[in-house]
Motif scaffolding. Sequence first.
Motif, PDB file in Angstrom:
ATOM      1  N   GLN A   1     -55.441-114.697 -20.952  1.00 34.58           N
ATOM      2  CA  GLN A   1     -55.385-115.732 -19.776  1.00 34.58           C
ATOM      3  C   GLN A   1     -54.658-115.125 -18.567  1.00 34.58           C
ATOM      4  O   GLN A   1     -54.067-115.515 -17.810  1.00 34.58           O
ATOM      5  N   LEU A   2     -55.428-113.831 -18.270  1.00 33.63           N
ATOM      6  CA  LEU A   2     -54.841-112.788 -17.226  1.00 33.63           C
ATOM      7  C   LEU A   2     -55.196-113.597 -15.668  1.00 33.63           C
ATOM      8  O   LEU A   2     -54.683-113.575 -14.835  1.00 33.63           O
ATOM      9  N   GLY A   3     -56.429-113.973 -15.582  1.00 35.26           N
ATOM     10  CA  GLY A   3     -56.965-114.468 -14.298  1.00 35.26           C
ATOM     11  C   GLY A   3     -56.618-113.303 -13.219  1.00 35.26           C
ATOM     12  O   GLY A   3     -56.301-112.387 -13.214  1.00 35.26           O
ATOM     13  N   PHE A   4     -56.818-114.211 -12.040  1.00 37.34           N
ATOM     14  CA  PHE A   4     -56.336-113.059 -10.922  1.00 37.34           C
ATOM     15  C   PHE A   4     -54.927-112.460 -10.908  1.00 37.34           C
ATOM     16  O   PHE A   4     -54.825-111.175 -10.516  1.00 37.34           O
ATOM     17  N   ASP A   5     -54.118-113.413 -10.946  1.00 33.74           N
ATOM     18  CA  ASP A   5     -52.634-112.674 -10.962  1.00 33.74           C
ATOM     19  C   ASP A   5     -52.414-111.649 -12.115  1.00 33.74           C
ATOM     20  O   ASP A   5     -51.803-110.483 -11.703  1.00 33.74           O
ATOM     21  N   GLY A   6     -52.719-112.203 -13.333  1.00 30.10           N
ATOM     22  CA  GLY A   6     -52.720-111.010 -14.202  1.00 30.10           C
ATOM     23  C   GLY A   6     -53.206-109.745 -14.006  1.00 30.10           C
ATOM     24  O   GLY A   6     -52.855-108.787 -14.143  1.00 30.10           O
ATOM     25  N   ALA A   7     -54.690-109.730 -13.418  1.00 29.31           N
ATOM     26  CA  ALA A   7     -55.304-108.452 -12.921  1.00 29.31           C
ATOM     27  C   ALA A   7     -54.527-107.798 -11.859  1.00 29.31           C
ATOM     28  O   ALA A   7     -54.312-106.678 -12.037  1.00 29.31           O
ATOM     29  N   ALA A   8     -54.097-108.461 -11.081  1.00 26.61           N
ATOM     30  CA  ALA A   8     -53.343-107.620  -9.858  1.00 26.61           C
ATOM     31  C   ALA A   8     -52.230-107.280 -10.372  1.00 26.61           C
ATOM     32  O   ALA A   8     -51.674-105.952 -10.026  1.00 26.61           O
ATOM     33  N   ALA A   9     -51.548-107.711 -11.261  1.00 25.62           N
ATOM     34  CA  ALA A   9     -50.203-107.050 -11.786  1.00 25.62           C
ATOM     35  C   ALA A   9     -50.486-106.300 -12.662  1.00 25.62           C
ATOM     36  O   ALA A   9     -49.643-105.026 -12.738  1.00 25.62           O
TER      37      ALA A   9
ATOM     38  N   ILE B   1     -61.528-112.661 -14.589  1.00 20.87           N
ATOM     39  CA  ILE B   1     -60.853-112.049 -13.450  1.00 20.87           C
ATOM     40  C   ILE B   1     -61.948-111.743 -12.419  1.00 20.87           C
ATOM     41  O   ILE B   1     -62.985-111.266 -12.876  1.00 20.87           O
ATOM     42  N   SER B   2     -61.574-112.267 -11.320  1.00 22.41           N
ATOM     43  CA  SER B   2     -62.452-112.127 -10.073  1.00 22.41           C
ATOM     44  C   SER B   2     -61.873-111.960  -8.941  1.00 22.41           C
ATOM     45  O   SER B   2     -60.920-111.802  -8.756  1.00 22.41           O
ATOM     46  N   GLY B   3     -62.776-111.779  -7.973  1.00 24.13           N
ATOM     47  CA  GLY B   3     -61.896-111.483  -6.612  1.00 24.13           C
ATOM     48  C   GLY B   3     -61.256-110.332  -6.198  1.00 24.13           C
ATOM     49  O   GLY B   3     -61.681-109.313  -6.795  1.00 24.13           O
ATOM     50  N   ASP B   4     -60.154-110.490  -5.346  1.00 26.31           N
ATOM     51  CA  ASP B   4     -59.183-109.393  -5.132  1.00 26.31           C
ATOM     52  C   ASP B   4     -58.758-108.723  -6.524  1.00 26.31           C
ATOM     53  O   ASP B   4     -58.360-107.747  -6.482  1.00 26.31           O
ATOM     54  N   GLY B   5     -58.521-109.577  -7.372  1.00 29.68           N
ATOM     55  CA  GLY B   5     -57.896-109.200  -8.696  1.00 29.68           C
ATOM     56  C   GLY B   5     -58.878-108.295  -9.390  1.00 29.68           C
ATOM     57  O   GLY B   5     -58.363-107.223  -9.817  1.00 29.68           O
ATOM     58  N   ALA B   6     -60.000-108.444  -9.300  1.00 33.04           N
ATOM     59  CA  ALA B   6     -60.996-107.495  -9.888  1.00 33.04           C
ATOM     60  C   ALA B   6     -61.065-106.316  -9.209  1.00 33.04           C
ATOM     61  O   ALA B   6     -61.223-105.199  -9.675  1.00 33.04           O
ATOM     62  N   SER B   7     -61.237-106.268  -7.770  1.00 31.77           N
ATOM     63  CA  SER B   7     -61.255-105.092  -7.135  1.00 31.77           C
ATOM     64  C   SER B   7     -60.145-104.243  -6.950  1.00 31.77           C
ATOM     65  O   SER B   7     -60.207-102.985  -7.008  1.00 31.77           O
TER      66      SER B   7
ATOM     67  N   VAL C   1     -75.743-103.375 -22.694  1.00 27.18           N
ATOM     68  CA  VAL C   1     -76.149-104.722 -23.081  1.00 27.18           C
ATOM     69  C   VAL C   1     -74.990-105.513 -23.803  1.00 27.18           C
ATOM     70  O   VAL C   1     -74.810-105.275 -24.818  1.00 27.18           O
ATOM     71  N   ASN C   2     -75.039-106.798 -23.286  1.00 24.08           N
ATOM     72  CA  ASN C   2     -74.308-108.006 -23.890  1.00 24.08           C
ATOM     73  C   ASN C   2     -72.669-107.401 -24.232  1.00 24.08           C
ATOM     74  O   ASN C   2     -72.396-107.791 -25.254  1.00 24.08           O
ATOM     75  N   LYS C   3     -72.324-106.841 -23.489  1.00 23.37           N
ATOM     76  CA  LYS C   3     -70.734-106.119 -23.406  1.00 23.37           C
ATOM     77  C   LYS C   3     -69.946-107.308 -22.848  1.00 23.37           C
ATOM     78  O   LYS C   3     -68.691-107.158 -22.851  1.00 23.37           O
ATOM     79  N   GLY C   4     -70.246-107.973 -21.936  1.00 24.22           N
ATOM     80  CA  GLY C   4     -69.456-108.913 -21.105  1.00 24.22           C
ATOM     81  C   GLY C   4     -68.304-108.134 -20.277  1.00 24.22           C
ATOM     82  O   GLY C   4     -67.327-108.635 -20.176  1.00 24.22           O
ATOM     83  N   ILE C   5     -68.948-107.273 -19.562  1.00 25.12           N
ATOM     84  CA  ILE C   5     -67.937-106.519 -18.705  1.00 25.12           C
ATOM     85  C   ILE C   5     -67.355-107.133 -17.577  1.00 25.12           C
ATOM     86  O   ILE C   5     -66.312-106.634 -17.110  1.00 25.12           O
ATOM     87  N   GLY C   6     -68.167-107.957 -17.240  1.00 21.18           N
ATOM     88  CA  GLY C   6     -67.424-108.976 -16.194  1.00 21.18           C
ATOM     89  C   GLY C   6     -67.547-108.429 -14.614  1.00 21.18           C
ATOM     90  O   GLY C   6     -68.056-107.337 -14.483  1.00 21.18           O
ATOM     91  N   VAL C   7     -66.854-109.243 -13.867  1.00 17.98           N
ATOM     92  CA  VAL C   7     -67.014-108.703 -12.300  1.00 17.98           C
ATOM     93  C   VAL C   7     -66.247-107.471 -12.131  1.00 17.98           C
ATOM     94  O   VAL C   7     -66.680-106.581 -11.506  1.00 17.98           O
ATOM     95  N   VAL C   8     -65.073-107.165 -12.827  1.00 17.93           N
ATOM     96  CA  VAL C   8     -64.244-106.142 -12.722  1.00 17.93           C
ATOM     97  C   VAL C   8     -65.097-104.844 -13.340  1.00 17.93           C
ATOM     98  O   VAL C   8     -64.815-103.734 -12.664  1.00 17.93           O
ATOM     99  N   GLY C   9     -65.817-104.973 -14.397  1.00 13.05           N
ATOM    100  CA  GLY C   9     -66.651-103.997 -14.922  1.00 13.05           C
ATOM    101  C   GLY C   9     -67.849-103.569 -13.923  1.00 13.05           C
ATOM    102  O   GLY C   9     -68.188-102.291 -13.712  1.00 13.05           O
ATOM    103  N   GLY C  10     -68.252-104.557 -13.233  1.00  8.47           N
ATOM    104  CA  GLY C  10     -69.264-104.354 -12.471  1.00  8.47           C
ATOM    105  C   GLY C  10     -68.828-103.288 -11.093  1.00  8.47           C
ATOM    106  O   GLY C  10     -69.340-102.408 -10.741  1.00  8.47           O
TER     107      GLY C  10
END
Length: 730
Positions: free
Chosen positions: A303-311, A332-338, A372-381
Motif C-alpha cells: 500500500q505504498l501509493g504516491f507518498d510511499g513511492a516518493a519516500a 504508484i502514479s503521478g509524481d511518485g512514479a516519476s 508481457v503480463n508483468k504489471g510493471i505499472g506507470v513507474v515501470g513505463g
Amino acid sequence: MLVMPFLAFKKQKRIFKSVKSWRDDALASGLLIRFAWVEGGTGKVVDGALDGTIVTAQGKVAIFISHTWWDRAFVDDTNDPNNPYDKGAPDYQGGEKKNLKWRTIVAGVEALIADKGLRAEDVVLWCDWQSIYQDDETEKLKGVMSLIKYATLCNYMLVPTEEMELKHDAAKYPEDIPQYGRRGWCRCEYFVFSLWAEMLGREVPLYAIKAGGGLHQYPAVKVLGEKYMPSGGDLSNPNDKKSIVGLEDTMIEAYGKAVVLYACKAGTTVDLQDKMIRAVHVEALGDAVEAYKVVSLSLRTNQLGFDGAAALAKVLVANTFLTELDVRNNDISGDGASQLSATVLSNPKIEKFNEIPVKEMRAASLTTLELVNKGIGVVGGFVVAGLMPVMASLKSLYLSDNALCGATKFGEGTYDATGIKAIADALRDSASTLTSLNLADNYLADEGAKALAPAIAASTSLTTLVIHSNQIGDEGAKALAPAIAASASLTAANLLRNDFDVDAASMLLKAKQEHPTLTTLCGFKGDETRLNFSRQSLRPADAMLIAPEISVMASLTAANLLCNNLDKESATMLATVAKEKKISLCGIGLEQTSADFRGQGLEPNDSILIASDLGVRASLTKLNVRYNYNLGEEGKAAIKEADGLKNIRTKKRRREEPAEDASLDLRSWTGPQNQKLTLKAGVRLRTWCQHPAGMKRPSPGPSTTAAQRARANSGKRRRSGCSTSTCTFY
C-alpha cells in the motif's frame, strides 16, 4: 480486561449481556474476573507509549471469542429506543436455535482443551457481550478502542459458526466464513490477532468452530487487497468506520515496522509481498536494508501509493547494496512514479526493477525486450522510456498487459497516462530503430491513444503496431487515424476490441485505404485458413474492420464470430461477405455434417451468422441450438428458414410420464435406493438407462413395449459408454 472462567460460562448455559445489575453480581461472585490491568500509570498511551505496566493473571489461558450477531433484530428493555443501532443479540433468543451459539462455543472450547492438553479450570473467555459494558456508551467506547490490547493478550481466538463444514474459500480465508467474514468488526478482531501472531513469529492460533464442535484452523491469515481489510467490511452503524480505520492504521503501523526488521534480519533476499507496507514504514525499511545489506527486495502488492513511492525514492538515493527492487501493484502514479523511476535510473546499483532487466538494457545489446503480463505499472513505463534512447539495437518491444496507465486491463486501479506518454516521447524523440510495438491490454483509453499518435506518425521504422483491447474510444481512434495514415513504414496494426464507434472505424478504414503499405487493422497475416473470435467482446466497429479484410483472404474457410456484442446491421454485413466468399461465420468446417451449439449463450443476432452458415455448408444436416435461452423465437425462426437444413433441435424433447397402473413386475431391474418398477404389460414407453453418476438419460432407439425393450437392452452398453446391464423405464 474482564473475562469469564470457562467452567462458569459452561454452567450458566447462555451468553449474558453486560448490564449493571448482572455485571455487579457477576463481579461479586467471581463469574467475571480481571485478566489484565495496568499498574503504575494511567493506562493511557502517551507519546506512543503506554503509561504504566500491563499485568495479567498468572496461569490462565485466555480465549478471545470473535463472533457476529446471530439474532440481529432482537430488542428488550435494556436497549435504548432512541438509538436505531442499539439492537440485536449475539445468540438466538428464542425458537429451536435458542442459545445455539453458547452450545457451539462450549463444544469448541472443549475440543481445544482436549487438543492442546489444557486444564478447563485454567481457561477464561473474553466475549464482548459479557466483557464490554453494553449499557454505558462511554465505557463501551473505551472497551471497543481497547480491542488491540484485548486481542493481543489472548492465547487463542475462536469463531463460532453454523457451518457443518467450511468449504471452498471459507476453508482458506476467514473473510469468507458465512455471516461472519463480511462484518467490519469481525475482520478487525481476527486482523489484529493474526498480525500480532506474525509479529511474534508464530502460526496464528485462530480457529473456526464448526456446528458439530470441530475446529478448523487458519494458521496464516493474508489480506488479499484493501476491500478485504476491516475498513472494507459491513457495518451496522456506519459511524463505526472511523474507529475501525483508526484501529486498522495503528495495528498496521506497528506490524509493518516489526515485520520489516524481522525480514531484513533473516537474509539478504527479502520478500515483503502482501505485508501492507505503507509510506510510514519506508524510513525504517531503508535503515534495515542498509544495516543488513539487503540486495533483493520485493514490496509487491502493498500500500505504498504516491507518498510511499516518493519516500522510497529518497531512501534509494543513499542505496549502496540493493540491486533488485519490485514495487508492482502498489498504486504508484503521478509524481511518485516519476520520482521513483528517476532515482532507479540514476542509481547504477539497480540491475532489475519490477522485472525490467535494467542492467541488460543499459548494455544496449538487446534486440527484443519482452515484458508481457508483468504489471510493471506507470513507474515501470517511466523506467522503460528512460532506457529506450540508449538501446540502439532494439527492434521489438512487447509490453502487453502491464497496467502502463495505472489501471489494469479490467479497469482496476488509478488511471494515469504519464507512463505511456513517456514511452511515446521516447519513441518519437530518440533515433529509434523499433520495428514492432505491442501495447495490448494496457487500458490506454483516449488519453493514452492521443499521446501515442504523434509517435506513430513520426516513426520511420515501425512496421507492426498492436494496441487491441485498450478501451480506446472515439476521440482516441480519431487521433490515431491520421497518425496511421501519416506513418511511412507501418504495414500491420491491430485495433480490435476497443470502445470506438462505427464512425471512428470508418475513419480508420479510410486511413488504411490511403496508406500505401498498410494491409490490416485487425492483425491478420492474410494467409489464415481459420479464425476464432468467439466470445471476444467484438462490437459493431470491430465487424466493420474485419469484414473488408476477410473478403480478400483467399485461403480463409471458417471464422467463428459467435457470442459477441454485434448488432443486427453488423451481423448482416458479415453474413453478406461470408455468403459471397463461402466462409463459415460459426467455425463450421467444409465437410462437417453436424454442429452442436447447445448452451452457448447465443443471442438473437447470432442466428444471422448461423443462417448464413446453413447457406454455405451444404454438407450440414444436423444442428442443435438447445438451451440458448436468449436466442428467442425470432432467432430460432430465422435459423429454421435457412436453406439446406434437414434436422434441427431447438428445444428439449418431452419425456413420457411413467404409467400409474402397474401389473408387470420387472424384478431384474434395480433403480435408485433399490426401488422396483412395475409397469402395465403392453405399455409403449420411451426407454431410459441409469447413468453411473446417477443422472438418467434416454437410450437411443424407437419406443416399444416394456418387456421387449428390457430384453433387447439387457447386457448392452449405450453409445455414450454407460453400462446398461439392466434397463430403467420412464
